[in-house]
Write a protein that holds these residues in place. Structure first.
Motif: not given
Length: 587
Positions: A383, A386, A424, A504, A506, A538
């Motif tokens: 994280t 990220a 994100a 991105v 996560d 991720i």
């Protein structure tokens, strides 16, 4: 010897029949698993067994007995004698379940005090024993800490230690490994398996079929508040009889599912009657027989009226063993370098005032239309990496470039014009939405950055919702009125609003059940292909990463220990830590 008997359990709330005609038994030393998607009635069933249904609930059953005692006759004082002492409950979210104002030791000691199992002077020693039995090293130190000072895995084990304090004969574990990384999950499963082997009965609630395969002797599959199939775990997972069970198994991502759809395309078929199969509205083979009655149950579990309907239909994805690579995006920019991370280092100052290095020399590249998976245990630095890529945190060393231009180490006013190029998608969309906003406002706020106003903005919001498979009818709903899958789709729509080049993601599917997870993974794969998006993905779930990613970087202790094409890294790992991760999955 039968410990728990459930026959014809029915739980209703005002306007909702959450559980209907559920029946099963559980023996000492046996693990029975309830599986199914969110809203199927699993947790309501579990909480009913410890007298924790919400106010206004109506509970009925032909028989509901624990060790011969009729649970239907218990008043609250009677439940207090059973709950925690003879039946323990481990809930899903340890951070929420543990009192943030009490130390871990005080939390674990409470059942000892309430049930008179240890004198005050004996409690610290007994707490240390329980924490050690739950696999927590240095238990005396951990007992003095608060929940927020522990990792996710340690919190979950502390919660199990608290449940074990009463020495229960039955332990109900409701999603005990959700959102835990693969190594911590393996440790928690080892602990639960040890309890089962010692004679404790275990009722496991889970949407993770790999967890079920590891622990359960028998499985009950729930859908729409009803058990649609039951049987021995091996038979259920190898030869499911009900179409919904088959759909659950087909939705599990793995190396074999690469390049295929995980979820069936939505069907619009008539719903079943009150006594019919609740899955009829989604089943390709459903007919009037299914809608009139649930398929019968024999000694081997549910027997569907249509045995051939357990085969994949034209609406489902192709068979798993295709071995295809994911479709590549039809983008002229495919292959162009969009993110370059070089030698990233990041340090944070801990509570003791000392600096701790959480990233050390991390480097990777991401190209247009590519999905790079980032895997590793909790605290490995995923994280943090990220956040550096998103430009939310500055590295202490190294650089990030976006589209060939400096992204780190530059003033925010210089970055602002490019912020729309990278967006994100977080693990918990509910926590990132304003709860007062409607869906139109949540997505419209992001659309407004492009300058659209009035009807043009609304039209763009509707277009974005359509892009992620949501109907305009949801525009007026607020986040709490949406399902988990709908909220995640809204989060993706919001991220797509400024037409970014990079997403991105996560842990975007870690808290979702397997059916909804499949839909979101299919959506991300389609968006990558249609829009040419690059994604930094991720996840702690290696099956998800293997299914979706082109390349993978494995992190441990703030470093990348191995990177390469996903099939090569997972198929023939070179780093010892990668081998450990693969072994933890394969156990």
């Amino acid at each position: 010897m039968t410990l728990l008997e459930v026959d014809g359990l029915d739980v209703s709330f005002p306007g909702v029949r959450a559980v209907r005609e559920v029946s099963f038994t559980l023996d000492r030393g046996e693990c029975f698993a309830l599986v199914g998607e969110s809203g199927s009635g699993k947790s309501v069933t579990a909480r009913t067994l410890v007298g924790l249904t919400a106010p206004g609930a109506r509970v009925g059953a032909r028989r509901l007995a624990f060790d011969g005692q009729d649970l239907r006759a218990l008043r609250e004082s009677g439940w207090r004698a059973v709950r925690g002492r003879r039946i323990g409950l481990v809930q899903q979210d340890a951070l929420v379940s543990l009192d943030p104002l009490r130390t871990v030791g005080a939390e674990v000691a409470e059942p000892l005090r309430v049930h008179g199992l240890a004198r005050r002077a004996e409690q610290p020693g007994r707490v240390a024993e329980l924490l050690a039995a739950a696999g927590i090293a240095d238990p005396a130190r951990r007992a003095a800490q608060y929940p927020h000072q522990l990792s996710g895995g340690l919190r979950q084990r502390a919660l199990i230690a608290s449940a074990l304090a009463g020495e229960p004969e039955l332990l109900i574990a409701d999603e005990p490994t959700t959102a835990l990384d693969v190594t911590v999950q393996a440790q928690v499963l080892d602990l639960l398996d040890g309890l089962r082997r010692s004679g404790t009965a275990l009722l496991l609630i889970s949407h993770d079929l790999s967890v079920v395969a590891r622990l359960a002797d028998r499985v009950g599959v729930m859908y729409g508040g009803r058990l649609v199939e039951t049987g021995e775990t091996g038979r259920i997972l190898a030869a499911p009889r009900h179409p919904y069970t088959r759909a659950l198994l087909d939705a599990v991502p793995s190396a074999a599912t690469r390049g295929t759809r995980l979820s069936a395309r939505p069907a619009a078929r008539p719903a079943a009657g009150p006594d019919g199969c609740p899955y009829a509205a989604r089943c390709a083979a459903a007919d009037d027989t299914c809608r009139a009655a649930l398929p019968p149950v024999d000694a081997h579990g549910a027997r569907c009226w249509h045995p051939k309907s357990t085969e994949p239909t034209s609406e489902a994805r192709p068979a798993q063993a295709t071995g295809q690579a994911p479709a590549q995006p039809a983008s002229q920019a495919a292959g162009q370098l969009v993110v370059e991370a070089a030698g990233l280092t990041k340090r944070y100052r801990g509570p003791d005032g000392r600096e701790q290095e959480v990233l050390s020399g991390v480097s990777f590249e991401l190209r247009a239309g590519e999905i790079l998976g980032l895997v590793g245990e909790s605290g490995s630095g995923k994280t943090t990496a990220a956040r550096l890529v998103l430009g939310l945190t500055e590295p202490d060393g190294g650089t990030v470039r976006l589209g060939g231009r400096p992204w780190s180490g530059v003033p925010e006013r210089q970055r602002r014009a490019s912020r729309l190029r990278i967006q994100a998608v977080q693990q918990d969309p509910l926590g990132s939405f304003d709860p007062r906003f409607t869906v139109q406002q949540v997505v419209g706020e992001a659309v407004g950055r492009s300058g659209l106003r009035g009807a043009a903005r609304r039209d763009r919001v509707v277009e974005l919702l359509g892009q992620v498979g949501l109907a305009p009818a949801l525009l007026g709903r607020r986040p709490l009125e949406l399902s988990g899958g709908q909220r995640q789709r809204v989060a993706i729509a919001r991220a797509l609003a400024p037409a970014p080049e990079v997403l991105v993601c996560d842990e975007p599917v870690s808290a979702l059940d397997v059916s909804v997870q499949a839909q979101i993974l299919d959506l991300l794969a389609e968006l990558r292909t249609s829009l040419g998006l690059a994604m930094l993905f991720i996840s702690h779930d290696l099956g998800v990463v293997h299914h979706l990613s082109d390349r993978v970087a494995v992190m441990r202790g703030g470093r990348i220990v191995e990177t390469g094409p996903v099939a090569e890294v997972f198929g023939n790992p070179a780093a010892e830590y990668t081998k450990e991760l693969m072994a933890a999955v394969g156990r």
